[in-house]
Design a protein around this motif. Structure first.
Motif, short mmCIF file in Angstrom:
data_model
loop_
_atom_site.label_atom_id
_atom_site.label_comp_id
_atom_site.label_asym_id
_atom_site.label_seq_id
_atom_site.Cartn_x
_atom_site.Cartn_y
_atom_site.Cartn_z
N PHE A 42 0.84 -1.21 0.00
CA PHE A 42 0.00 0.00 0.00
C PHE A 42 0.88 1.25 0.00
N ALA A 43 1.93 1.25 0.82
CA ALA A 43 2.83 2.40 0.88
C ALA A 43 3.50 2.65 -0.47
N GLU A 44 3.98 1.60 -1.10
CA GLU A 44 4.65 1.76 -2.39
C GLU A 44 3.68 2.28 -3.46
N ALA A 45 2.45 1.80 -3.42
CA ALA A 45 1.46 2.22 -4.41
C ALA A 45 1.10 3.70 -4.27
N ASN A 46 1.32 4.26 -3.07
CA ASN A 46 0.94 5.65 -2.83
C ASN A 46 2.15 6.54 -2.53
N ARG A 47 3.34 6.09 -2.93
CA ARG A 47 4.57 6.87 -2.83
C ARG A 47 4.96 7.21 -1.39
N PHE A 48 4.75 6.24 -0.52
CA PHE A 48 5.23 6.33 0.86
C PHE A 48 6.34 5.32 1.06
N THR A 49 7.11 5.50 2.11
CA THR A 49 7.99 4.44 2.59
C THR A 49 7.30 3.78 3.77
N TYR A 50 7.68 2.53 4.04
CA TYR A 50 7.02 1.78 5.12
C TYR A 50 8.06 1.19 6.05
#
Length: 361
Positions: free
Chosen positions: A107-115
């Motif tokens: 989910f983070a990668e799909a929305n340009r976040f790091t996790y």
């Protein structure tokens, strides 16, 4: 803002999950040895004692043909630990599966976040992170965005007290970086309070409350430092207040240094697609709104004085500063325990006097 929530619900590629699971830290995915050890301790030993008692009671029943239900009460305490052990074992197995972390990672990668699945508590200035008497704290399921408006969303857990007085506190949080340091202002959301008791981890002095126009007071209690009432009215203009009422009525809000925090007593970083839709829409709206706050200046700081600059929190607008009296709200001092101790001492003294008087008479 379009939020890609499909990784939270899509079918999982089991091969990718196995590969990802190996990268998880032990704090998130504990080793089998510790899990099995605790499970055997809670399940095995009490179960052996339970079987022994059943054998003894079975012999008693075979003698007279009637079951002694009073003796059955003896078995209840031995049945509780195995039930707890089974529940803990099932929860640990589900925790080790890594499904939650895998979904949030995608989910983070799909929305340009790091996790980051687990980390020590960050050095953030919010009241959740600086709660008095913390003995330990950490964050889990942290999503960060550095580009555009800096944003961090995660779940914070801390422990206070020791021994029998140990308590665990869990808060979901969203941290938005501001373009300028602002006075310490808190919005206590009435929607998540218990009856007569705020959910906030810190109690603020009541003389710092500020009433705003419209029905804002029905949803929030606003605290601002003494002398900063006009500044609070500037920052929380009617259109800004409408955003908080419409989009964040169940979230506590804190402005401190150059951060805006949203808090929720529970978790904000979850696998709930609808929650993420609402939360990211709210943070996006607020991020756009707080750009107006960049023009705020604290007139209490002389132009020739050294402004408040903390290198650990300095953002793009740091250096304009907040005067000393506006940096932190005053904490409420509870005196009920002092009065209680005084009454207890007074009662003890009277008891001793009455007892001695009885002996002498």
């Amino acid at each position: 803002m379009t939020v890609q929530t499909h990784p939270l619900t899509d079918r999982i590629d089991r091969r990718r999950l196995r590969d990802y699971r190996r990268s998880l830290p032990t704090a998130v995915r504990p080793p089998w040895a510790g899990i099995l050890g605790r499970a055997l301790l809670l399940i095995g030993f009490p179960t052996a004692l339970l079987v022994t008692w059943l054998t003894v009671l079975g012999d008693t029943v075979s003698d007279d043909g009637e079951w002694d239900w009073a003796l059955t009460l003896i078995l209840v305490p031995y049945a509780i630990p195995p039930v707890i052990g089974i529940v803990m074992f099932v929860r640990a197995v589900r925790r080790r599966s890594g499904v939650r972390q895998f979904r949030l990672h995608d989910f983070a990668e799909a929305n340009r976040f790091t996790y980051q699945p687990y980390a020590p508590a960050p050095a953030l200035p919010g009241m959740v992170f600086t709660r008095p008497a913390q003995s330990s704290s950490f964050v889990t399921d942290v999503l960060r965005r550095r580009s555009g408006h800096a944003l961090e969303i995660g779940n914070h857990t801390c422990t206070t007290g020791s021994g029998k007085n140990t308590a665990t506190h869990r808060w979901g949080y969203a941290a938005i970086r501001l373009p300028v340091a602002l006075p310490h202002i808190v919005l206590d959301a009435r929607g998540n309070n218990s009856i007569g008791r705020p959910a906030l981890p810190i109690a603020f002095a009541r003389d710092q409350r500020l009433s705003l126009e419209g029905d804002f007071d029905r949803h929030f209690t606003l605290y601002c430092p003494e002398g900063y009432e006009t500044d609070a009215l500037y920052l929380f203009s009617p259109d800004t207040m409408a955003i908080f009422v419409d989009d964040a009525a169940r979230l506590d809000v804190e402005l401190v240094d150059d951060y805006l925090f949203l808090y929720f007593p529970g978790q904000l970083s979850t696998l709930d697609p609808e929650l993420w839709q609402r939360l990211l829409a709210t943070t996006e709206t607020l991020s756009q709104r707080v750009l107006r706050w960049e023009r705020w200046r604290d007139d209490r700081i002389r132009t020739d004085a050294q402004p408040f600059v903390d290198s650990s929190i300095a953002g793009p607008g740091a250096g304009r500063g907040v005067a000393q009296q506006g940096r932190r709200l005053s904490v409420r001092q509870d005196w009920w325990w002092v009065l209680g101790a005084a009454f207890a001492v007074f009662g003890l003294v009277n008891l001793v006097i009455d007892t001695v008087s009885g002996w002498l008479s």
